[in-house]
Scaffold this motif. Structure first.
Motif, mmCIF file in Angstrom:
data_model
loop_
_atom_site.group_PDB
_atom_site.id
_atom_site.type_symbol
_atom_site.label_atom_id
_atom_site.label_comp_id
_atom_site.label_asym_id
_atom_site.label_seq_id
_atom_site.Cartn_x
_atom_site.Cartn_y
_atom_site.Cartn_z
ATOM 1 N N LYS A 45 0.864 -1.182 0.000
ATOM 2 C CA LYS A 45 0.000 0.000 0.000
ATOM 3 C C LYS A 45 0.896 1.226 0.000
ATOM 4 O O LYS A 45 1.711 1.396 0.903
ATOM 5 C CB LYS A 45 -0.904 0.018 1.230
ATOM 6 C CG LYS A 45 -1.878 -1.136 1.273
ATOM 7 C CD LYS A 45 -2.746 -1.076 2.511
ATOM 8 C CE LYS A 45 -3.668 -2.283 2.530
ATOM 9 N NZ LYS A 45 -4.604 -2.242 3.650
ATOM 10 N N ARG A 79 1.090 5.632 -1.186
ATOM 11 C CA ARG A 79 0.460 6.873 -1.631
ATOM 12 C C ARG A 79 1.456 7.594 -2.527
ATOM 13 O O ARG A 79 2.633 7.722 -2.175
ATOM 14 C CB ARG A 79 0.069 7.734 -0.436
ATOM 15 C CG ARG A 79 -0.975 7.070 0.428
ATOM 16 C CD ARG A 79 -1.372 7.955 1.606
ATOM 17 N NE ARG A 79 -2.301 7.287 2.472
ATOM 18 C CZ ARG A 79 -3.612 7.206 2.277
ATOM 19 N NH1 ARG A 79 -4.138 7.748 1.206
ATOM 20 N NH2 ARG A 79 -4.398 6.573 3.127
ATOM 21 N N ARG A 135 -3.523 6.533 -4.773
ATOM 22 C CA ARG A 135 -3.220 5.427 -3.866
ATOM 23 C C ARG A 135 -3.128 4.141 -4.671
ATOM 24 O O ARG A 135 -3.968 3.874 -5.517
ATOM 25 C CB ARG A 135 -4.311 5.327 -2.795
ATOM 26 C CG ARG A 135 -3.956 4.418 -1.666
ATOM 27 C CD ARG A 135 -4.959 4.509 -0.534
ATOM 28 N NE ARG A 135 -6.211 3.864 -0.897
ATOM 29 C CZ ARG A 135 -7.402 4.451 -0.860
ATOM 30 N NH1 ARG A 135 -7.527 5.708 -0.489
ATOM 31 N NH2 ARG A 135 -8.482 3.774 -1.195
#
Length: 134
Positions: free
Chosen positions: A6, A8, A62
């Motif tokens: 994950k 950004r 994202r």
């Protein structure tokens, strides 16, 4: 085994290369052929987010990738209003607009979800021929 990634990304020209580099962390868990497909499709979707999302340069994109036993799932999320996917037509510019075509061609499943943000996701089955990790 499930491996998650994950990150950004800033909504700018560096987002695509940053996304591709982040995918290197999955190399021990994904076959090289499938990692190549993943890099290509993520690059296309992040490019679309940077180009078409309504947000400004302060917004972010994202990227989430989940590597499961049978399926690899990637999601690219931005603040854009969403879109309705349409097939390429003969009148389309042949020099651009191939991102979703590639997603449709290479992914086993894909879709678009909107709920205050836009999420374009795709899945690659890990049991298809050369896509099985070594």
């Amino acid at each position: 085994m499930i491996t998650d990634l994950k990150i950004r990304l800033d909504n700018g020209p560096q987002a695509v290369s940053a996304a591709r580099l982040a995918l290197d962390a999955l190399e021990p868990h994904v076959s090289s052929a499938q990692l190549d497909d993943l890099r290509l499709l993520v690059s296309e979707l992040v490019t679309n987010s940077v180009r078409h999302a309504a947000g400004g340069s302060d917004d972010e994109v994202r990227l989430e990738v989940a590597v499961g036993e049978d399926v690899l799932r990637a999601e690219v999320v931005d603040s854009g209003p969403g879109f309705e996917a349409t097939p390429r037509g003969t009148e389309d510019d042949i020099g651009s607009g191939w991102g979703l075509y590639l997603v449709e061609t290479l992914a086993d499943r894909w879709g678009v979800e909107t709920d205050h943000v836009t999420c374009v996701w795709f899945e690659l089955d890990r049991t298809n021929g050369s896509r099985v990790a070594a």
